[in-house]
Design an enzyme around this catalytic site. Structure first.
Site, PDB file in Angstrom:
ATOM      1  N   SER A  49       0.978  -1.583   0.251  1.00 26.60           N
ATOM      2  CA  SER A  49       0.140   0.371  -0.106  1.00 26.60           C
ATOM      3  C   SER A  49       0.701   1.712  -0.151  1.00 26.60           C
ATOM      4  O   SER A  49       0.210   2.316   0.238  1.00 26.60           O
ATOM      5  CB  SER A  49      -0.867  -0.057   1.407  1.00 26.60           C
ATOM      6  OG  SER A  49      -1.324  -0.960   1.054  1.00 26.60           O
ATOM      7  N   THR A  51       3.593   1.723   1.721  1.00 29.47           N
ATOM      8  CA  THR A  51       4.289   1.277   3.467  1.00 29.47           C
ATOM      9  C   THR A  51       5.899   1.957   3.530  1.00 29.47           C
ATOM     10  O   THR A  51       6.077   2.935   4.783  1.00 29.47           O
ATOM     11  CB  THR A  51       4.208   0.427   3.803  1.00 29.47           C
ATOM     12  OG1 THR A  51       3.433  -0.843   3.943  1.00 29.47           O
ATOM     13  CG2 THR A  51       4.692  -0.954   5.687  1.00 29.47           C
ATOM     14  N   THR A  52       6.664   1.133   2.398  1.00 33.81           N
ATOM     15  CA  THR A  52       7.986   1.678   2.038  1.00 33.81           C
ATOM     16  C   THR A  52       8.004   2.991   2.261  1.00 33.81           C
ATOM     17  O   THR A  52       9.049   4.174   2.958  1.00 33.81           O
ATOM     18  CB  THR A  52       8.512   0.702   1.229  1.00 33.81           C
ATOM     19  OG1 THR A  52       8.304  -0.040   1.057  1.00 33.81           O
ATOM     20  CG2 THR A  52       9.810   0.725   1.501  1.00 33.81           C
ATOM     21  N   TRP A  53       7.744   3.827   1.516  1.00 34.36           N
ATOM     22  CA  TRP A  53       6.861   5.112   1.302  1.00 34.36           C
ATOM     23  C   TRP A  53       7.259   6.170   1.992  1.00 34.36           C
ATOM     24  O   TRP A  53       7.586   6.640   2.370  1.00 34.36           O
ATOM     25  CB  TRP A  53       6.213   5.408  -0.123  1.00 34.36           C
ATOM     26  CG  TRP A  53       6.431   6.923  -0.020  1.00 34.36           C
ATOM     27  CD1 TRP A  53       7.624   7.483  -0.540  1.00 34.36           C
ATOM     28  CD2 TRP A  53       5.541   7.270  -1.351  1.00 34.36           C
ATOM     29  NE1 TRP A  53       7.033   8.710  -1.186  1.00 34.36           N
ATOM     30  CE2 TRP A  53       5.798   8.476  -1.219  1.00 34.36           C
ATOM     31  CE3 TRP A  53       4.145   7.171  -1.663  1.00 34.36           C
ATOM     32  CZ2 TRP A  53       5.356   9.402  -2.086  1.00 34.36           C
ATOM     33  CZ3 TRP A  53       3.489   7.836  -2.048  1.00 34.36           C
ATOM     34  CH2 TRP A  53       3.932   9.418  -2.624  1.00 34.36           C
ATOM     35  N   HIS A 113       1.638  -4.663   9.789  1.00 32.41           N
ATOM     36  CA  HIS A 113       0.285  -5.062   8.844  1.00 32.41           C
ATOM     37  C   HIS A 113      -1.001  -5.728   9.912  1.00 32.41           C
ATOM     38  O   HIS A 113      -1.808  -5.848   9.162  1.00 32.41           O
ATOM     39  CB  HIS A 113       0.797  -6.361   7.191  1.00 32.41           C
ATOM     40  CG  HIS A 113       1.840  -5.575   6.660  1.00 32.41           C
ATOM     41  ND1 HIS A 113       1.932  -3.902   6.299  1.00 32.41           N
ATOM     42  CD2 HIS A 113       3.128  -6.240   6.236  1.00 32.41           C
ATOM     43  CE1 HIS A 113       2.479  -4.367   5.197  1.00 32.41           C
ATOM     44  NE2 HIS A 113       3.490  -5.167   5.136  1.00 32.41           N
ATOM     45  N   TYR A 201      -2.476   6.720  -0.642  1.00 25.46           N
ATOM     46  CA  TYR A 201      -1.518   6.782  -1.575  1.00 25.46           C
ATOM     47  C   TYR A 201      -1.754   7.805  -2.292  1.00 25.46           C
ATOM     48  O   TYR A 201      -0.886   8.743  -2.840  1.00 25.46           O
ATOM     49  CB  TYR A 201      -1.041   4.968  -2.097  1.00 25.46           C
ATOM     50  CG  TYR A 201      -0.610   4.733  -2.759  1.00 25.46           C
ATOM     51  CD1 TYR A 201       1.084   4.412  -2.103  1.00 25.46           C
ATOM     52  CD2 TYR A 201      -0.066   5.324  -4.045  1.00 25.46           C
ATOM     53  CE1 TYR A 201       2.515   4.693  -3.396  1.00 25.46           C
ATOM     54  CE2 TYR A 201       0.721   4.962  -5.209  1.00 25.46           C
ATOM     55  CZ  TYR A 201       2.237   4.411  -4.090  1.00 25.46           C
ATOM     56  OH  TYR A 201       3.247   4.530  -5.847  1.00 25.46           O
ATOM     57  N   ARG A 268       8.449  -1.700  -7.952  1.00 23.15           N
ATOM     58  CA  ARG A 268       7.970  -1.632  -9.143  1.00 23.15           C
ATOM     59  C   ARG A 268       7.855  -0.904  -9.566  1.00 23.15           C
ATOM     60  O   ARG A 268       8.713  -0.395 -10.404  1.00 23.15           O
ATOM     61  CB  ARG A 268       6.928  -2.118  -8.489  1.00 23.15           C
ATOM     62  CG  ARG A 268       6.627  -3.548  -9.866  1.00 23.15           C
ATOM     63  CD  ARG A 268       5.341  -4.213  -9.914  1.00 23.15           C
ATOM     64  NE  ARG A 268       4.123  -3.750  -9.719  1.00 23.15           N
ATOM     65  CZ  ARG A 268       3.711  -3.314 -10.445  1.00 23.15           C
ATOM     66  NH1 ARG A 268       3.661  -3.785 -11.707  1.00 23.15           N
ATOM     67  NH2 ARG A 268       2.020  -2.584 -10.377  1.00 23.15           N
ATOM     68  N   LYS A 269       6.657  -0.191  -9.815  1.00 26.69           N
ATOM     69  CA  LYS A 269       6.556   1.067 -10.454  1.00 26.69           C
ATOM     70  C   LYS A 269       6.629   2.249  -9.889  1.00 26.69           C
ATOM     71  O   LYS A 269       6.555   3.529 -11.202  1.00 26.69           O
ATOM     72  CB  LYS A 269       4.886   0.075 -11.058  1.00 26.69           C
ATOM     73  CG  LYS A 269       4.662   0.541 -12.944  1.00 26.69           C
ATOM     74  CD  LYS A 269       4.196  -0.123 -13.391  1.00 26.69           C
ATOM     75  CE  LYS A 269       3.683   0.597 -15.589  1.00 26.69           C
ATOM     76  NZ  LYS A 269       2.210  -0.522 -15.663  1.00 26.69           N
ATOM     77  N   GLY A 270       5.246   2.297  -8.964  1.00 30.51           N
ATOM     78  CA  GLY A 270       4.754   3.509  -8.008  1.00 30.51           C
ATOM     79  C   GLY A 270       4.407   4.024  -8.715  1.00 30.51           C
ATOM     80  O   GLY A 270       4.130   5.464  -8.296  1.00 30.51           O
TER      81      GLY A 270
HETATM   82  P1  A3P Z   1       3.345  -0.725  -6.760  1.00 22.72           P
HETATM   83  O1  A3P Z   1       4.057  -2.523  -7.045  1.00 22.72           O
HETATM   84  O2  A3P Z   1       2.070  -0.583  -7.765  1.00 22.72           O
HETATM   85  O3  A3P Z   1       4.986  -0.530  -8.030  1.00 22.72           O
HETATM   86  P2  A3P Z   1       4.960  -1.567   0.342  1.00 22.72           P
HETATM   87  O4  A3P Z   1       5.729  -0.755   0.586  1.00 22.72           O
HETATM   88  O5  A3P Z   1       3.742  -1.280   1.281  1.00 22.72           O
HETATM   89  O6  A3P Z   1       4.930  -3.126  -0.236  1.00 22.72           O
HETATM   90  O7  A3P Z   1       4.354  -1.060  -1.493  1.00 22.72           O
HETATM   91  C1  A3P Z   1       5.060  -1.021  -2.428  1.00 22.72           C
HETATM   92  C2  A3P Z   1       4.557  -0.421  -3.221  1.00 22.72           C
HETATM   93  O8  A3P Z   1       4.425   0.785  -2.596  1.00 22.72           O
HETATM   94  C3  A3P Z   1       4.951  -0.652  -4.888  1.00 22.72           C
HETATM   95  O9  A3P Z   1       4.225  -0.360  -5.807  1.00 22.72           O
HETATM   96  C4  A3P Z   1       6.322   0.478  -4.866  1.00 22.72           C
HETATM   97  O10 A3P Z   1       6.208   0.280  -6.513  1.00 22.72           O
HETATM   98  C5  A3P Z   1       5.377   1.822  -4.606  1.00 22.72           C
HETATM   99  N1  A3P Z   1       6.476   2.476  -4.108  1.00 22.72           N
HETATM  100  C6  A3P Z   1       7.827   2.049  -3.213  1.00 22.72           C
HETATM  101  N2  A3P Z   1       8.394   3.812  -2.711  1.00 22.72           N
HETATM  102  C7  A3P Z   1       7.281   4.094  -3.402  1.00 22.72           C
HETATM  103  C8  A3P Z   1       8.040   5.779  -3.874  1.00 22.72           C
HETATM  104  N3  A3P Z   1       9.188   6.253  -2.783  1.00 22.72           N
HETATM  105  N4  A3P Z   1       6.949   6.454  -4.584  1.00 22.72           N
HETATM  106  C9  A3P Z   1       6.410   5.779  -4.656  1.00 22.72           C
HETATM  107  N5  A3P Z   1       5.373   4.957  -4.697  1.00 22.72           N
HETATM  108  C10 A3P Z   1       7.105   4.075  -3.911  1.00 22.72           C
END
Ligand code: A3P
Length: 302
Positions: A49, A51-53, A113, A201, A268-270
């Site tokens: 969703s 989370t990492t960001w 989570h 998001y 991945r794509k973001g």
């Molecule tokens: P996509 O697979 O659609 O690209 P989580 O951190 O909860 O695992 O979520 C991962 C999703 O957040 C992935 O989505 C990832 O690419 C996206 N993401 C990670 N870092 C990001 C950033 N800095 N800005 C925007 N999206 C990001």
């Protein structure tokens, strides 16, 4: 079971939510032993969703006096968001204990989570704060699917996109049903807005600057641009941008996340709306119906 997976039948129901076995064990020890501090900050979400960001952004905001966002060796560039902001429920819990978090400086930042109804009392009762990030389930599923395929095999059974989709939209995937997790935090955010900040998001992508300020205010560390300099927020946005985070994850390939994942797999794509590239019309119709059924009337929409 020898086989592992993130979908039924390889997951276990506990307090109305599906968990992978190791995760469930870790959650139970966390529920028993975790002692929250009033200053703790918790980033809560469903997997995939953003989370990492949000972990990175929050770390950058809270620690900006220690680490300037323009520092070339900022911890986010040489380590990663999941090491700096550890998850409660992803750790080796052979000892039935929780890890030693004494190396985290205050305010401690954690990720989870786990749904809000399963958080330990010490979190609910203390003054610690929770920031929740939610993502349109259509995009959430697509992201989940790609991550699952990259990470969980070869130990897990292969599932087609359609099979995985069926289980996700029926609530039978790890940490599902998605609506239980989302609704719990949504309602808590409405009831106790000083305790839970609910973000999307899509909003964060749309106006990152506005929501960074919002997060900083929520955490009682608002930006003072006169003192901190006008560009501080922009620098933080750049530090935590998809491009920058992906780039440093590639550079630090050896850094494992939660002991087993590749840091780079979290980028991945973001983008918002990638579901259009993967959903057939019936998938769109089915999941939209589930969203309407489960979340309609809550005031939450995507
Ligand atoms: P996509 O697979 O659609 O690209 P989580 O951190 O909860 O695992 O979520 C991962 C999703 O957040 C992935 O989505 C990832 O690419 C996206 N993401 C990670 N870092 C990001 C950033 N800095 N800005 C925007 N999206 C990001």
């Amino acid at each position: 079971p020898r086989e592992k997976g993130w979908f039924k039948p390889y997951i276990y129901l506990y307090q109305h939510i599906w968990y992978a076995p190791a995760q469930l064990q870790a959650l139970i020890s966390f529920q028993k032993h975790f002692q929250a501090k009033d200053s703790d900050i918790i980033i809560a979400s469903l997997p995939k969703s953003g989370t990492t960001w949000l972990k990175a952004l929050t770390f950058a905001i809270v620690n900006r006096n220690r680490f300037s966002p323009s520092k070339h060796n900022h911890p986010l560039l040489i380590s990663n968001a999941h090491e700096l902001v550890p998850f409660f429920e992803f750790h080796d819990c052979k000892t039935n204990q929780i890890p030693d978090f004494s190396n985290l400086s205050d305010p401690r930042l954690f990720g989870t989570h786990v749904p809000c109804h399963s958080l330990p009392d010490s979190i609910t009762m203390s003054r610690c704060r929770i920031i929740y990030i939610c993502r349109n389930p259509l995009d959430n599923f697509v992201s989940f699917w790609f991550f699952y395929n990259k990470i969980v095999p070869p130990l897990s059974p292969k599932l087609s996109l359609e099979e995985a989709f069926e289980r996700y939209s029926e609530g039978n995937s790890v940490l599902g049903p998605f609506w239980t997790n989302i609704l719990g935090y949504w309602r808590q955010g409405k009831e106790t807005p000083n305790k839970v900040l609910f973000l999307k998001y899509e909003d964060l992508k749309g106006d990152t600057k506005f929501y960074l300020k919002r997060v900083a205010e929520f955490l009682d560390c608002p930006f003072n641009l006169a003192e901190e300099g006008n560009g501080v927020i922009e620098k933080m946005i750049e530090l935590c941008s998809f491009r920058k985070m992906k780039e440093s994850a590639e550079l630090n390939k050896k850094v494992k996340v939660m002991q087993k994942y590749e840091n780079k797999d979290f980028f991945r794509k973001g983008e918002v709306g990638d579901w259009v590239n993967h959903f057939s019309p019936w998938m769109k119709e089915k999941l939209s119906k589930v969203i309407e059924e489960k979340l309609g009337g809550s005031g939450l929409s995507f």
